[in-house]
Design a protein around this motif. Structure first.
Motif, mmCIF file in Angstrom:
data_model
loop_
_atom_site.group_PDB
_atom_site.id
_atom_site.type_symbol
_atom_site.label_atom_id
_atom_site.label_comp_id
_atom_site.label_asym_id
_atom_site.label_seq_id
_atom_site.Cartn_x
_atom_site.Cartn_y
_atom_site.Cartn_z
ATOM 1 N N PHE A 22 0.877 -1.185 0.000
ATOM 2 C CA PHE A 22 0.000 0.000 0.000
ATOM 3 C C PHE A 22 0.915 1.236 0.000
ATOM 4 O O PHE A 22 1.890 1.236 -0.732
ATOM 5 C CB PHE A 22 -1.017 -0.112 1.155
ATOM 6 N N VAL A 35 -7.242 -7.008 4.175
ATOM 7 C CA VAL A 35 -6.397 -7.664 3.152
ATOM 8 C C VAL A 35 -5.676 -8.922 3.650
ATOM 9 O O VAL A 35 -4.505 -9.149 3.347
ATOM 10 C CB VAL A 35 -5.390 -6.675 2.501
ATOM 11 N N ARG A 67 -12.617 6.962 -3.447
ATOM 12 C CA ARG A 67 -13.108 6.394 -2.193
ATOM 13 C C ARG A 67 -13.780 7.470 -1.332
ATOM 14 O O ARG A 67 -14.550 7.162 -0.436
ATOM 15 C CB ARG A 67 -11.962 5.715 -1.435
ATOM 16 N N HIS A 125 -16.288 1.591 2.530
ATOM 17 C CA HIS A 125 -15.515 2.840 2.540
ATOM 18 C C HIS A 125 -14.497 2.931 1.396
ATOM 19 O O HIS A 125 -13.818 3.934 1.280
ATOM 20 C CB HIS A 125 -14.808 2.978 3.887
HETATM 21 C C1 GLC Z 1 -8.252 -2.374 2.771
HETATM 22 C C2 GLC Z 1 -9.048 -1.253 3.371
HETATM 23 C C3 GLC Z 1 -8.615 0.025 2.720
HETATM 24 C C4 GLC Z 1 -7.158 0.239 2.998
HETATM 25 C C5 GLC Z 1 -6.326 -0.975 2.563
HETATM 26 C C6 GLC Z 1 -4.958 -0.936 3.171
HETATM 27 O O1 GLC Z 1 -8.504 -2.539 1.424
HETATM 28 O O2 GLC Z 1 -10.409 -1.507 3.247
HETATM 29 O O3 GLC Z 1 -9.375 1.118 3.157
HETATM 30 O O4 GLC Z 1 -6.701 1.363 2.309
HETATM 31 O O5 GLC Z 1 -6.900 -2.178 2.999
HETATM 32 O O6 GLC Z 1 -5.011 -1.168 4.547
#
Ligand code: GLC
Ligand code: CA
Length: 562
Positions: free
Chosen positions: A167, A204, A416, A330
């Motif tokens: 991420f 995740v 989002r 979300h």
């Molecule tokens: C999941 C959450 C999201 C977040 C990502 C990283 O997909 O729902 O909001 O950005 O994980 O934690």
């Protein structure tokens, strides 16, 4: 039949997702908080939900609004204190509402003490809590990309090595191969369970086990990186261990964010005999309206494909697993803007979509605000956007020669932030969300769309949701019945029966903006009568002929056939 049904409270529950930052601000600083949630528990009880899924409320620098946790035992100052969490649990319990919390353990924040230590030196005891790699030919170790744009690797000056972040670069991936790390996570889970939380939504979770030796995407890679990253060789070993060490010791529920999970492997995660999780969210229906090469571009989606997704997953789960039903959260646009019509037929189509959510097989999840038909927002300026995914994609777009003007329609459609605008409580200037300045602008349509109005109006989406919830509670067939689609190739109508022993329900949903006729199959036509309608989003009118139903734009009906 009867004996094969394994009844569980979490299969019968209705879950309501709260994104605390946007839910309700109790102290006027513009940010939703825990006392703000407590203030609204009566409202949620009135709606009729059983469980709250509370998105992250932990200490966090908020690079990804709380999904970057710097202390798993701490509460974000803006949200309140640990006493507020305890009070929330206590007050919810008084109203028979359980609370599950987000478990975000694929990664932490780079400001977590573990990472602060880890990056100090190669021999630091916490080094191995994260995934470090020396440069290869002076570059990143492989060609993996982040979900939030750019390389998934960040060079760290202190030791000259790269760390992995699927991420943002402020969300380094944790190394689940490390035994001590796993032990610390399990201890933390016990901490919250002992406080009385009723389970976890696991962020995740299929990504926690990485492919050995971290191979680059292969030549000719199809670009489906969620699937590529998911379900590494040790994921089931880790989840079984977590179940044995933690989950199995409590009467709780778990739902994994099933990113990259394929139907044929779902029961490895949620099958009763797998002893891992109870449910996962699948994303089969979440990308039908997106271009594969540009996730921010819309494409016409097909109702037939939509039906096929739900059918495929229900089949794959069979009697061994259990599904979860969601149409938005979300991370996605508002469901009425996406699958319905957020203008002329907003009320009708929001009710139609709600009917689908509560009458398919699986545990339904409501995302905050969907119960009043909140819609997407269209900010006129990129400065009004907050979401890191949107902003990173925008930066990349600009770097490739794009303009803000050209990007805005993509943000309107896909950001989002569409789902993160403050909940619209009333028609006052900040929608009753805050007395201050909200962290994200309220949707101007709160003048017409708000809770105060919806609660009073007996024909509101809110009151229709209440009826749907009550219906599901009264009729077990809506929980445990098998689904059979009728006339699958029909491109306008989604119709199905749910059957449990001698009980049968028929659901007919017109996903079309025109009046539409639906031909009933012989065996059902005989049973369908106007007076058997249990619920409809239009006043019930007697149908024209026995074997044909005439449906209005976005009309949905639920018939009880026994
Ligand atoms: C999941 C959450 C999201 C977040 C990502 C990283 O997909 O729902 O909001 O950005 O994980 O934690
Ligand atoms: Ca606040």
């Amino acid at each position: 039949m009867a004996t094969s049904i394994n009844k569980q409270w979490w299969k019968e529950s209705v879950i309501y997702q709260i994104y605390p930052r946007s839910f309700n601000d109790s102290n006027g600083d513009g940010v939703g908080d825990l006392p703000g949630i407590i203030e609204k528990l009566d409202y949620l009880q009135h709606l009729g939900i059983d469980v709250i899924w509370l998105c992250p409320f932990y200490s966090s620098p908020n690079d990804d609004n709380g999904y970057d946790i710097s202390n798993y035992y701490g509460v974000l100052d803006e949200f309140g204190t640990i006493e507020d969490v305890e009070k929330l649990l206590e007050e919810a319990k008084k109203r028979n509402i359980k609370i599950i919390i987000d478990l975000v353990v694929n990664h932490s924040s780079d400001e977590h003490q573990w990472f602060v230590e880890s990056r100090k030196s190669k021999d630091n005891p916490y080094r191995d809590y994260y995934i470090w790699h020396p440069p290869v030919d002076g570059k990143a170790p492989n060609n993996w990309v982040s979900f939030f744009s750019g390389s998934a690797w960040q060079l760290d000056e202190a030791t000259g090595e790269y760390y992995l972040h699927l991420f943002t670069k402020k969300q380094p991936d944790l190394n689940w191969e490390n035994d001590n790390l796993r032990k610390e996570i399990y201890d933390m889970m016990h901490f919250w369970l002992q406080k009385g939380v009723a389970g976890f939504r696991m962020d995740v979770i299929p990504l926690i086990s990485k492919k050995p030796n971290l191979p680059s995407f292969p030549a000719g890679f199809d670009g489906n990186f969620p699937e590529f990253y998911a379900s590494g060789p040790r994921v089931h070993e880790f989840l079984k261990e977590m179940n044995r060490e933690v989950l199995s010791k409590y009467d709780i529920m778990t739902v994994g964010e099933g990113i990259g999970v394929k139907p044929e492997e779902v029961n490895a995660y949620v099958g009763q005999s797998s002893n891992e999780l109870n449910m996962v969210f699948h994303f089969g229906h979440m990308f039908l309206d997106r271009q594969t090469d540009d996730m921010l571009e819309w494409k016409q989606w097909s109702l037939v494909e939509f039906k096929e997704v739900f059918e495929k997953w229900e089949k794959a789960l069979g009697n061994e697993g259990w599904g979860s039903l969601f149409l938005g959260n979300h991370d996605f646009p508002r469901i009425v803007s996406r699958f319905g019509d957020d203008e002329t037929y907003r009320v009708e189509s929001a009710k139609l979509i709600g009917t689908l959510l509560f009458t398919l097989k699986g545990t339904p999840y409501i995302y905050q605000g969907d119960e009043i038909g909140m819609t997407n927002v269209a900010y006129e300026n990129m400065d009004d956007y907050n979401d890191v995914q949107t902003l990173n994609a925008f930066k990349e777009f600009l770097a490739n020669g794009g303009s803000a003007e050209a990007f805005l329609p993509k943000a309107h459609l896909s950001s989002r932030d569409n789902a993160r605008t403050p909940v619209q409580w009333d028609n006052s200037s900040q929608a009753g969300f805050t007395t201050g300045t909200p962290w994200l602008k309220v949707n101007p349509n709160h003048k017409e769309i708000n809770v105060a109005e919806a609660v009073e109006d007996e024909n509101s989406i809110f009151n229709y949701y209440r009826k749907l919830i009550q219906l599901r509670k009264r009729h077990e067939v809506l929980v445990y019945g098998e689904t059979e689609i009728i006339d699958k190739p029909n491109t306008k109508i989604y119709a199905y029966t749910r059957t449990l022993e001698d009980k049968q329900v028929l659901v007919v949903l017109n996903f079309n903006v025109e009046n539409t006729e639906f031909q009933l199959p012989q065996n059902l036509a005989a049973k369908v009568e106007a007076d058997k309608v249990m619920l409809s989003n239009y006043p019930v009118v007697p149908h024209t002929g026995k074997d044909k139903l005439s449906l209005k734009p976005y009309e949905g009906r639920v018939y009880l056939l026994f």
